[in-house]
Design a protein around this motif. Sequence first.
Motif: not given
Length: 242
Positions: A68-77, A89-97, A99-104, A119-121
């Motif tokens: 989730e932290r990795v995905a959030r960093q990527l999304s915000d970048s 892991i798939m859910e954690a990746a989508n969840k991090g993104a 709540h970030g700035k870029s699409p999940s 549900p995080y898509q």
Amino acid sequence: MTESDKLVMGIETEALLKSATARESWRIFGIMSEFVEATDRLAAIKPAVTIFGSARVKEGTPYYDLTERVARQLSDSGFSVISGGGPGIMEAANKGAFHGKSPSVGLNIQLPHEQQSNPYQDISQTFRHFFARKYMFVRFASAYVVMPGGFGTLDELMEALTLIQTGKARKIPLILVCSDFWKGLIDWFKDTLVREKMIDPEDTELIQIIDDPEKVVEAIFKHYEARPFSPLPNEREMMLNL
């Protein structure tokens, strides 16, 4: 069995074979439509990073939280984050993104025991065929981030390695996260595959192992310092022949 019975059976068998062949032929159009629909829907998500990992990882565990932290960093970048759209892991990746700035983005697959979409898509696309789905992972990714996982995760990693090694796909960052998990595999690559001349020593350099989310993002940006995220013309042509 009489000759008449044999004749009838032969006619019925031939009819069944023709019917099956016709169904297979029509199925090609379904596969084509899957490629076209997914390509149209995902065209605007670039640059994107695909994250792979186990569906069995539970929320609140270290692997889940790190993903989730990795995905959030990527999304915000500025990177869209693509996952398989399921749990773990798939859910954690989508969840991090999400709540970030870029699409999940979730690329879901229909399975005999149906995969439950998370549900995080922001964008969700469902596939019937594994190979169409796997093509989209490669087609739209500027980097792969591979978290701990099982056979499916290894399959995706090995396919990416093979495509890059053989020149069928452009060279993108392949980053393994959680060094303790991956160390044995990488040691085997170096100690067995290289020693037995199954791969070249430089093939192991296609993979990076990074545990810190910020450094994952830094490594991707470093790869693209002198080139765009989008495929170059020769790479675009190469990818048409995947």
